[in-house]
Design an enzyme around this catalytic site. Structure first.
Site, mmCIF file in Angstrom:
data_model
loop_
_atom_site.group_PDB
_atom_site.id
_atom_site.type_symbol
_atom_site.label_atom_id
_atom_site.label_comp_id
_atom_site.label_asym_id
_atom_site.label_seq_id
_atom_site.Cartn_x
_atom_site.Cartn_y
_atom_site.Cartn_z
ATOM 1 C CG ASP A 1 -4.129 6.956 1.914
ATOM 2 O OD1 ASP A 1 -3.167 7.668 2.249
ATOM 3 O OD2 ASP A 1 -4.091 5.722 1.889
ATOM 4 C CG HIS B 1 0.549 6.174 -0.580
ATOM 5 N ND1 HIS B 1 -0.587 6.712 -1.121
ATOM 6 C CD2 HIS B 1 0.173 5.571 0.571
ATOM 7 C CE1 HIS B 1 -1.610 6.435 -0.317
ATOM 8 N NE2 HIS B 1 -1.174 5.735 0.704
ATOM 9 C CG HIS C 1 -1.671 1.212 1.523
ATOM 10 N ND1 HIS C 1 -3.034 1.283 1.432
ATOM 11 C CD2 HIS C 1 -1.263 2.457 1.893
ATOM 12 C CE1 HIS C 1 -3.439 2.506 1.736
ATOM 13 N NE2 HIS C 1 -2.375 3.245 2.023
ATOM 14 C CD GLU C 2 1.977 3.511 3.749
ATOM 15 O OE1 GLU C 2 2.271 4.597 3.209
ATOM 16 O OE2 GLU C 2 0.942 3.340 4.407
#
Ligand code: ZN
Length: 397
Positions: free
Chosen positions: A189, A92, A88-89
């Site tokens: 987010d 980003h 997930h990170e």
């Protein structure tokens, strides 16, 4: 989970190798920085584990031992879960990289990960960077859903029992990660997506404020719900969201005030230095004589150290007033250039728990090159004055 605020843009100007080298000595780049240990590096981005995460692992291990968790699953499941969080990170971070924004590191906390971008994305970029994280979880959930369906397995979430549904659980966890992160609350987010969208219809300042207020409102609702239903975890997350929303708004206000400003505008120009042979008593006298808290230490025309107020007090306690400043001063002190970007330096200062930074006009450590100091007190005054000027400018319009 949340992408953290940018933690420093690279210094403007190019030929500053020794300077940046020097700053790195104390800036948060050491492996054990802020209690987070590097466990891997992906695409040049260090991935760090915060020490509080170890507490979670120990707790899980303990639960496993006592048989209150499902043995064999809890630890493996937590690992799988954190792989999803890392992905997930990375979603980003890699999207940010497409816009030329680097990520300083990804830190994993028990409640999620934080990717620290090195500079602030514009509203449009922020939208895609923020969406990319939850999109990864949607993709993982989608793949798991397909696989479970094709192999005819159950999709039921089930942690207990003889054969816990590992993949089905992982599917649901990813759904939850996506939904939770899309809550329109800072620092989630969804809060960033909201601010990004709001900034199309109002100013960025306003967008940030509205998004922060909504974030805090949602946090309060979450906390009340947690209290009413006795869910401690939810209360904990609500507090985290509430504080995060406030911090986010404050950080943006500060950013708006310092953005585009240089170190020279905020530095103290009048200060005194102490010779390396001075005693701690002499340093204490200098401390009491004025408002200066930290003292550059010089020797033979060179700056050789920085004596902070706390180091002075510790030295006093350790060695008494007759000890020398040389024994207590910081030798790897941070140095910046007058032309450096103030925003970037502020971020570094935050990471250093607020000592002073010496401003050197060139890459040497010559005493004549020492043109100023950045101190916490002066920075605060600078911010207050900037805020006032901003208000006056508005009033004149
Ligand atoms: Zn995220």
């Amino acid at each position: 989970m949340p992408t953290e605020l940018p933690t420093g843009t690279p210094p403007s100007g190019q030929s500053s190798e020794p300077r940046t080298e020097r700053r790195r000595l104390t800036a948060p780049n050491t492996p054990e920085d802020n209690g987070a240990f590097r466990i891997a590096t992906v695409a040049g981005i260090p991935i760090r584990l915060h020490w509080t995460f170890l507490v979670l692992l120990v707790a899980l291990g303990f639960m496993g031992l006592r048989g209150t968790g499902s043995e064999g699953v809890s630890l493996l499941f937590v690992l799988a879960l954190f792989c999803c969080v890392v992905l997930h990170e990375l979603g980003h971070a890699l999207t940010a990289l497409r816009y030329g924004i680097k990520t300083r590191d990804i830190v994993l906390y028990p409640i999620g990960g934080v990717a620290s971008l090195e500079s602030l994305p514009g509203p449009r970029q922020e939208l895609w960077i923020a969406l990319a994280g939850p999109a990864v979880n949607v993709a993982i959930a989608g793949a798991l859903y397909l696989f479970l369906n094709l192999t005819g397995q159950s999709l039921t979430f089930q942690l207990e029992g003889p054969r816990p549904q590992f993949l089905a659980n992982l599917f649901w966890i990813n759904v939850m990660l996506a939904v939770f992160n899309m809550l329109p609350a800072f620092p989630m987010d969804g809060g960033r997506v909201l601010r990004s969208l709001l900034s199309y219809v109002t100013s960025e300042d306003n967008a940030t404020m509205i998004a922060a207020r909504i974030g805090q409102f949602i946090a309060v609702l979450m906390g009340l719900f947690g209290l009413a239903t006795g869910r401690l975890g939810l209360i904990f997350i609500a507090i985290f969201v509430f504080i995060g929303a406030g911090q986010e708004a404050a950080a943006y206000r500060t950013k708006a005030l310092v953005s585009g400003r240089q170190v020279r505008e905020a530095m103290v120009r009048e200060f005194r230095t102490l010779p390396v042979g001075a005693t701690l008593r002499e340093a204490a006298d200098a401390l009491l004589a004025g408002t200066q808290q930290d003292f550059p230490i010089v020797h033979g025309g060179e700056v050789v150290g920085l004596l902070s107020r706390s180091a002075l007090l510790q030295g006093m306690a350790r060695e008494g007033p007759h000890g020398y400043v040389a024994g207590s001063m910081l030798r790897d002190f941070p140095v910046v250039h007058p032309d450096d970007d103030l925003e970037a330096v502020l971020m570094d200062l935050r990471g250093m728990m607020g000592g002073s930074i010496l401003v050197m006009a060139d890459d040497t450590l010559r005493e004549e090159a020492l043109v100023g100091m950045l101190t916490q007190e002066n920075l605060l005054e600078f911010l207050m004055l900037s805020q006032l000027q901003k208000h006056q400018a508005h009033a004149q319009l």
